[in-house]
Design a protein around this motif. Structure first.
Motif, PDB file in Angstrom:
ATOM      1  N   ILE A 359      14.425  -5.124 -38.953  1.00 35.92           N
ATOM      2  CA  ILE A 359      13.231  -4.654 -38.242  1.00 35.92           C
ATOM      3  C   ILE A 359      12.062  -5.564 -38.609  1.00 35.92           C
ATOM      4  CG2 ILE A 359      11.770  -2.630 -37.713  1.00 35.92           C
ATOM      5  CD1 ILE A 359      14.688  -1.862 -37.465  1.00 35.92           C
ATOM      6  N   GLY A 360      11.577  -6.317 -37.638  1.00 35.08           N
ATOM      7  CA  GLY A 360      10.441  -7.218 -37.883  1.00 35.08           C
ATOM      8  C   GLY A 360       9.129  -6.506 -37.643  1.00 35.08           C
ATOM      9  N   ILE A 361       8.277  -6.469 -38.632  1.00 32.28           N
ATOM     10  CA  ILE A 361       6.948  -5.835 -38.515  1.00 32.28           C
ATOM     11  C   ILE A 361       5.945  -6.764 -39.182  1.00 32.28           C
ATOM     12  CG2 ILE A 361       7.513  -3.360 -38.330  1.00 32.28           C
ATOM     13  CD1 ILE A 361       6.925  -4.991 -41.711  1.00 32.28           C
ATOM     14  N   GLN A 362       4.685  -6.377 -39.204  1.00 32.14           N
ATOM     15  CA  GLN A 362       3.702  -7.131 -39.991  1.00 32.14           C
ATOM     16  C   GLN A 362       3.043  -6.209 -41.001  1.00 32.14           C
ATOM     17  OE1 GLN A 362       1.314 -10.188 -38.798  1.00 32.14           O
ATOM     18  NE2 GLN A 362       2.488 -10.761 -36.975  1.00 32.14           N
ATOM     19  N   THR A 363       2.618  -6.797 -42.095  1.00 27.02           N
ATOM     20  CA  THR A 363       1.935  -6.014 -43.125  1.00 27.02           C
ATOM     21  C   THR A 363       0.653  -6.723 -43.534  1.00 27.02           C
ATOM     22  OG1 THR A 363       3.206  -7.161 -44.805  1.00 27.02           O
ATOM     23  CG2 THR A 363       4.023  -4.993 -44.126  1.00 27.02           C
ATOM     24  N   ARG A 364      -0.290  -5.955 -44.035  1.00 25.89           N
ATOM     25  CA  ARG A 364      -1.518  -6.522 -44.579  1.00 25.89           C
ATOM     26  C   ARG A 364      -2.030  -5.628 -45.698  1.00 25.89           C
ATOM     27  NH1 ARG A 364      -0.189  -9.978 -41.818  1.00 25.89           N
ATOM     28  NH2 ARG A 364      -1.356 -11.283 -40.374  1.00 25.89           N
ATOM     29  N   ASP A 365      -2.738  -6.256 -46.627  1.00 24.94           N
ATOM     30  CA  ASP A 365      -3.506  -5.488 -47.612  1.00 24.94           C
ATOM     31  C   ASP A 365      -4.959  -5.572 -47.198  1.00 24.94           C
ATOM     32  OD1 ASP A 365      -1.676  -4.638 -49.769  1.00 24.94           O
ATOM     33  OD2 ASP A 365      -1.217  -6.787 -49.800  1.00 24.94           O
ATOM     34  N   PHE A 366      -5.621  -4.457 -47.211  1.00 23.25           N
ATOM     35  CA  PHE A 366      -7.032  -4.448 -46.867  1.00 23.25           C
ATOM     36  C   PHE A 366      -7.764  -3.539 -47.840  1.00 23.25           C
ATOM     37  CE2 PHE A 366     -10.664  -2.834 -44.351  1.00 23.25           C
ATOM     38  CZ  PHE A 366     -11.312  -4.040 -44.208  1.00 23.25           C
ATOM     39  N   ASN A 367      -8.709  -4.107 -48.571  1.00 20.36           N
ATOM     40  CA  ASN A 367      -9.420  -3.342 -49.602  1.00 20.36           C
ATOM     41  C   ASN A 367      -8.445  -2.648 -50.547  1.00 20.36           C
ATOM     42  OD1 ASN A 367     -11.927  -4.085 -48.846  1.00 20.36           O
ATOM     43  ND2 ASN A 367     -12.375  -2.232 -47.651  1.00 20.36           N
TER      44      ASN A 367
END
Ligand code: PLP
Length: 394
Positions: A359-367
């Protein structure tokens, strides 16, 4: 943080940039107002480091659900396919009348003249041209902290300072805060509606009032890549501002609801004077192939296909939001073909495990908060996503 990969570097390294998969997103730190400078720029793009970086390019063909680039999982309209086939016969010819035909249709719908429209191979070309033009000689570009980074990254490289203001608590552009920061140094205001990666929208009336007030002072660039996911009756109709001569630039793409991410077609709507200034920084309209253009003409007229894609997207999006809410996750209400929600695992580990399960998704860290952005696929793909998600988060 100098070892941090920028989003573009990561895409390049993983081969996605050349594959045209540039539909990524970017988080910058929110409060207080963030100023990108040459030195902090890399820092601000640091979350990219965890954004699926451990998914090697050879993972892509193996994905069971490709939910990372906000593509249309239903493909292009059958009418567009037919037009592509016909266009193959005249692939030896430069497109002349086809540009006029498509511009004429768009102009009628938007209430502008054909000379208010400039075609491009996807809207990225327009974003890049605007970045280069408006960043000339420095100055500031005003935007929000959680938004699409392509124009900002290019502008920053060309010498502009990017000031990214915190979003509202509903993850929307804070128009009042942007207005309060307008100084003579501001060269451009960049808004994305619906916004990537939050999926949030600005009410049409607020947006129009903002543009009427701000555009006489500073050009407003409105990136409407996901506008087609609005119900047609609810869409902001800002073409009329352009027709009235306001310095508003609308960027549109066929990459989303029309499914042309690989075929490449987009356009800008702006005053002829603004288009003239942007043109030298584009690759020119002939960068659009006659095949894509003819398919675009067919797809543009195929309202049934667009309605079908919009309805299927809404159905799969509702299903996914309900399933995630049922699992105790808070999903940011989305009006686009992706959604964003906070997760409770480190992004790297989450991303790795999701990719490992296909399963291809995107992730990010924010604050300091990890998030997942999942594009909306077919119902089957979203069921796979929920199934995989449950296994990964335990
Ligand atoms: C907000 C936004 N603008 C512009 C683009 C560029 O798309 P394209 O160049 O395919 O038209 C994207 C792609 O995902 C996007 O998310």
């Amino acid at each position: 943080m100098s070892s941090t990969l920028s989003r573009r570097d990561w895409l390049r390294a993983s081969g996605l940039l050349t594959a045209g998969l540039t539909a990524s997103f970017h988080f910058a730190k929110a409060a207080p107002a963030t100023t990108y400078g040459q030195s902090v720029f890399v820092d601000e793009f640091a979350p990219i480091k965890t954004a699926g970086i451990d998914s090697p390019p050879d993972t892509m063909p193996k994905l069971r659900a490709r939910l990372l680039a906000n593509e249309n999982p239903l493909g292009i309209a059958p009418s567009a396919k037919e037009a592509l086939t016909k266009a193959a016969d005249i692939g030896n010819r430069y497109a002349w009348t086809e540009f006029a035909e498509l511009k004429g249709m768009i102009a009628t719908d938007e209430g502008v003249k054909p000379n208010n429209i400039m075609m491009s191979p996807g809207s990225s070309d327009i974003l890049m041209a605007a970045a280069t033009h408006f960043a000339k000689g420095g100055g500031t570009i005003l935007t929000s902290a959680m938004t699409y980074d392509d124009l900002l990254e290019r502008a920053q490289k060309q010498g502009a300072k990017i000031v990214a203001l915190p979003m509202t608590k509903e993850y929307k552009f804070d128009l009042a805060a942007i207005k309060a920061k307008l100084t003579p140094d501001v060269k451009l205001v960049y808004l994305v509606n619906p916004n990537n990666p939050t999926g949030t929208i600005l009410p049409a009336s607020e947006l129009e009032a903002f543009c009427r007030e701000v555009a006489p002072k500073v050009p407003v660039f409105l990136d409407e890549a996901y506008i087609d996911f609005y119900e047609p009756a609810e869409r902001p109709k800002l073409g009329k501002l352009v027709a009235e001569g306001h310095n508003v630039i609308l960027a549109r793409t066929f990459s989303k609801i029309h499914g042309f991410a690989g075929l490449r077609l987009g356009y800008a709507i702006a005053t002829p004077e603004t288009l003239k200034m942007l043109k030298p920084y584009t690759n020119g309209e002939f960068a659009v192939s006659i095949t894509t253009l003819m398919a675009g003409i067919a797809s543009y007229q195929d309202k049934d296909w667009q309605n079908h894609c919009r309805a299927e997207n809404a159905k799969a999006r509702d299903y996914t939001a309900k399933a995630l809410t049922g699992l105790g996750y808070e999903v940011i209400p989305s009006s686009a073909n992706f959604m964003l929600f906070p997760i409770r695992m480190k992004t790297k580990s989450f991303s790795e495990q999701m990719f490992a399960s296909g399963i291809g998704i995107q992730t990010r860290d924010f604050n300091g908060q990890p998030y997942c952005r999942v594009s909306i696929g077919t119902m089957d793909e979203m069921a796979m996503f929920i199934d995989g998600f449950k296994k990964v988060v335990g």
